[in-house]
Design an enzyme around this catalytic site. Sequence first.
Site, PDB file in Angstrom:
ATOM      1  N   GLU A  49      40.465  50.843  45.451  1.00 15.65           N
ATOM      2  CA  GLU A  49      41.401  50.033  44.997  1.00 15.65           C
ATOM      3  C   GLU A  49      42.023  51.602  43.783  1.00 15.65           C
ATOM      4  O   GLU A  49      41.624  51.813  43.134  1.00 15.65           O
ATOM      5  CB  GLU A  49      41.326  49.194  43.860  1.00 15.65           C
ATOM      6  CG  GLU A  49      42.224  48.486  43.386  1.00 15.65           C
ATOM      7  CD  GLU A  49      42.623  48.284  41.569  1.00 15.65           C
ATOM      8  OE1 GLU A  49      43.411  49.328  41.292  1.00 15.65           O
ATOM      9  OE2 GLU A  49      41.384  47.850  41.098  1.00 15.65           O
ATOM     10  N   CYS A  73      45.451  47.723  36.278  1.00 17.60           N
ATOM     11  CA  CYS A  73      46.313  47.951  37.522  1.00 17.60           C
ATOM     12  C   CYS A  73      47.353  47.479  38.285  1.00 17.60           C
ATOM     13  O   CYS A  73      47.938  47.946  39.171  1.00 17.60           O
ATOM     14  CB  CYS A  73      44.430  48.604  38.266  1.00 17.60           C
ATOM     15  SG  CYS A  73      43.900  47.045  38.986  1.00 17.60           S
TER      16      CYS A  73
END
Length: 527
Positions: free
Chosen positions: A264, A301
């Site tokens: 990720e 993120c």
Amino acid sequence: MVTGKNYIGFTTSATGSTTYRTFNPMLNIENETVYTEATEMEVDKAVQLATEAFEQYRSISGVKKATFLNAIADEILSLDEELVQMYCSETGLPEGRAKGERGRTVGQLRSFANLVEEGSWVEATIDTGIPDRSPVPKPDLRKMLVPLGPVVVFGASNFPLAYSTAGGDTAAALAAGCPVVVKSHPMHAGTGELVASAIVRAAQKTGMPNGVFSNLNSSGIEVGVQLVEHPQVKAVGFTGSIRGGRALFDLASKREEPIPVFAEMGSVNPVVALPTALEQKNDEWAATYAGSITLGAGQFCTNPGLIFGIKGPSLNSFIDSLGNEIEKLDPMCMLHPNIHQNYEKGKAELSEQSGVTVAASYENKIAPNFGAQKVLTVDGATFLKNPTLHREVFGPFSMVVQCGNESELISILKQLEGQLTGTVLGNTVDLEKYGSIIDALRSRVGRLIFNGVPTGVEVCPSMQHGGPYPASTDSRFTAVGIHSIKRWVRPLSYQDWPKAALPDELKDENPLNINRLVDNGWTQDAL
């Protein structure tokens, strides 16, 4: 008590000569404990132990694995203030954030415990045989998900608990039946060691095999490279930068036996502010997004790094309001001097691009390692021509892109790289009126948000935390929630296998009482 050593299975070890310390960004000093980096021999020993443990651990019942996962959660909680204080000293983050992330970590472990205890997650599928079928007999086929083998998990810099040692990747892999070797993040090695000690205690108390978990220290890339290239490692989990995730992906693909890397990575999480939203709730959205941009010093993120709107009075008013709200907020300490330095570099690079103007910038004096928030603005045509403006700046930063019209906005969205999230601000009528914009955004993201903020990732089965590359290396999987277990398993079919020798999940009697797809119908009944 933190020792600075590696956990090789149930044993601590520190045979290497490379050492390092963590850093307290709030006090701007190094912490006292010295950590010893794992040697190549220690890396190999950890993987060998994991490989041996897999032979036993893959067959341990879901009920026993659940006991293990719950025990890890209990042991983490028993660390109490020692863990909280270590977390804060290595991150500069407040105590409330530490306790909140600890709660999330414990919650993830318990959710996987519930999943494997119930057992239906293995997707048992049975198609019974018809030996007298003409002209060709039909075989008896039974399929289920089985674990891959030893998994390497890389700790994340921005989530020392929830995405690191006992975080979502580790919890999911252990739930699947895969031993885990963690490459601890050097910025929070003390937090990692405390959590590693909790996992080891839980493993010993619940009778898990030695090697089911190891934790390796490393201040550089060598240990990570050795782990990914080790022939007995079967999969990798990573949360971090595009550069780091892609490097691991490339290493894994060049092996004699390529393995999956579930990374990720970066995301700017585009927000489309439709005219209706800005006309009706201009100040409200400005205050909301000022908070989202600066939350946790922007070190998420899912930070909203790009906000798109169509030129006009309402967008101008929004930019002014967002600037005012941003400048009211006090900057926060960032995780590490290196992260702060990279933030300042990225912020400066985008600020210097042609056609970019400053909408807001915190200019008051701040302490070392604190991130001063900034918002830039640029017109859509300039943004389209300059790929540098599309980059993520990790920190309290965002850019408002003023598009000339709907067509230009659609063109921009289609040119964006893959993202974790995309947000639409508007009303339900807008969803039909601006359907082409919604479609363009939908194709680039893993999670589509309506009238909200991207920051905040709920841990639940319906959460999709992943997206088209480079948001993640495989958009079919999530890194959050119980479905993330599917990264660490593969399907295995048994054809005409003796009934008594089948796994319990596939036996006629259904001794586990799980939900199964039998001859195209879902049932918990025995055959």
